[in-house]
Structures are given as structure tokens and as C-alpha cells.
Design an enzyme around this catalytic site. Structure first.
Site, mmCIF file in Angstrom:
data_model
loop_
_atom_site.group_PDB
_atom_site.id
_atom_site.type_symbol
_atom_site.label_atom_id
_atom_site.label_comp_id
_atom_site.label_asym_id
_atom_site.label_seq_id
_atom_site.Cartn_x
_atom_site.Cartn_y
_atom_site.Cartn_z
ATOM 1 N N THR A 77 1.188 -1.222 -0.261
ATOM 2 C CA THR A 77 0.131 -0.305 -0.160
ATOM 3 C C THR A 77 1.012 1.127 -0.636
ATOM 4 O O THR A 77 2.003 0.986 0.490
ATOM 5 C CB THR A 77 -1.490 0.136 1.389
ATOM 6 O OG1 THR A 77 0.169 0.172 2.411
ATOM 7 C CG2 THR A 77 -1.427 -1.142 1.243
ATOM 8 N N ASP A 78 0.151 2.133 -0.494
ATOM 9 C CA ASP A 78 0.573 3.433 -0.429
ATOM 10 C C ASP A 78 0.557 4.319 1.692
ATOM 11 O O ASP A 78 0.162 3.459 2.602
ATOM 12 C CB ASP A 78 0.274 4.651 -1.148
ATOM 13 C CG ASP A 78 -1.311 4.731 -0.959
ATOM 14 O OD1 ASP A 78 -2.227 4.428 -0.222
ATOM 15 O OD2 ASP A 78 -1.794 5.580 -2.045
ATOM 16 N N TYR A 79 0.730 5.483 1.551
ATOM 17 C CA TYR A 79 0.600 5.322 2.169
ATOM 18 C C TYR A 79 -0.842 6.465 3.451
ATOM 19 O O TYR A 79 -0.657 6.186 4.975
ATOM 20 C CB TYR A 79 1.575 7.435 3.184
ATOM 21 C CG TYR A 79 0.562 8.273 1.904
ATOM 22 C CD1 TYR A 79 -0.500 8.697 2.752
ATOM 23 C CD2 TYR A 79 1.002 8.642 0.742
ATOM 24 C CE1 TYR A 79 -1.270 10.609 1.707
ATOM 25 C CE2 TYR A 79 0.723 9.182 -0.456
ATOM 26 C CZ TYR A 79 -0.789 10.239 0.081
ATOM 27 O OH TYR A 79 -1.295 10.721 -0.312
ATOM 28 N N SER A 80 -1.610 5.977 2.794
ATOM 29 C CA SER A 80 -3.078 6.155 2.897
ATOM 30 C C SER A 80 -3.661 4.534 3.388
ATOM 31 O O SER A 80 -4.583 4.162 3.413
ATOM 32 C CB SER A 80 -4.009 6.566 1.724
ATOM 33 O OG SER A 80 -3.644 6.098 0.736
#
Length: 162
Positions: free
Chosen positions: A38-41
Site C-alpha cells: 500500500t501507499d501511505y493512505s
């Protein structure tokens, strides 16, 4: 390397026994979204879907008794030459899904695969994709004129053309 030392695919009869599936059936490969996907969110990075599709394709072949490493040892690589992906809905951290893969057709040395990534219950569709692979002679670095006979037999059976 002598003929006796070269890796071999299972005999055709063994392949026939392994492939008791309909041409339109899907191989299912479950996945769970981990933090590194995943990305930071917490949303899955788009490239992870591609990795999951390749894993599903390799595992589909492995479930039929065909190790990708054996294909490579036979001098046959299958790089992606065309890719079309449609992102319908994002997966998020902690979610589970199933990658569904099937080979649609084999045209000469071109192998066309179809994918769906969906919820385990089949109610949510996250990604659909089509991928084309082409057989390459690893020694010559060129597209093969035809697949090795054992490899061709397996893929023909997988597409229901045998």
C-alpha cells in the site's frame, strides 16, 4: 547439456490427467493486502495488482505440474508484450481478494490471459486485465517460431484446443 540432462515437462499422458478442467474455468489465487502493498493512505499501489496476476499465472501452471523454472531451463521465456488493465475499485490494507486467471487463447507463440481480481464472495470487482505473453528463445534472444511440442501441448489443453 545432453538430452538426458535437460529438464523435461511431464509426459503428455500425465498432463492430460492433470488438466481435468474446462477451458472456461478460472484458476483462483487468494491474496491479502499487506502493509508493503500500500501507499501511505493504505490503498494498494497499482503495480501490486500486476505482481499478483503474475503470481496467479505461475501458480496456475504449477498446479498443473508445470514449473516456470522448467520452462526457462528448456530455453523458453514468456515475457509480457501487451497489457491492458482496468481498475474498478481499490483494495485497502487488510482486505482479502481472489485473483482469477485463465488462458483465453494461444495463437502461435502468443499466449493471451484474462484476469479478474474480486472479493472472496465475488460481489466486488476490483481489477480486470488482459495480458499477452510471447515465447522467446532465451539462447537466441528472439521470438520463437513455434513453441516446444511439450509446452504447446500443455497450453493447447489449457485453452481447450486439444
Amino acid at each position: 547439456m545432453s538430452e538426458e540432462q535437460k529438464p523435461q515437462l511431464p509426459p503428455t499422458e500425465a498432463i492430460q490427467n492433470l488438466l481435468n478442467i474446462a477451458a472456461d474455468s478460472w484458476f483462483e489465487y487468494p491474496v491479502r493486502v499487506q502493509p508493503h502493498h500500500t501507499d501511505y493512505s493504505g490503498v494498494v499501489w497499482h503495480g501490486c495488482y500486476l505482481a499478483w496476476m503474475e503470481e496467479a499465472r505461475v501458480e496456475c501452471l504449477r498446479s498443473l505440474g508445470i514449473e516456470f523454472a522448467d520452462l526457462v531451463a528448456l530455453g523458453c521465456d514468456l515475457p509480457v508484450v501487451e497489457l491492458s488493465v482496468r481498475y474498478h475499485r481499490s483494495l485497502r490494507l487488510g482486505m482479502t481478494a481472489v485473483v482469477r486467471a485463465r488462458m483465453l487463447e494461444m495463437t502461435g507463440v502468443r499466449l493471451n490471459w484474462d484476469y479478474q481480481i474480486q472479493s472472496l464472495d465475488g460481489q466486488e470487482l476490483y481489477v480486470t486485465a488482459k495480458v499477452t505473453l510471447v515465447a522467446v528463445d532465451m539462447e537466441k534472444g528472439k521470438i520463437m517460431r513455434q513453441l516446444p511440442p511439450d509446452v504447446k501441448d500443455v497450453f493447447a489443453k489449457l485453452t481447450g484446443k486439444i
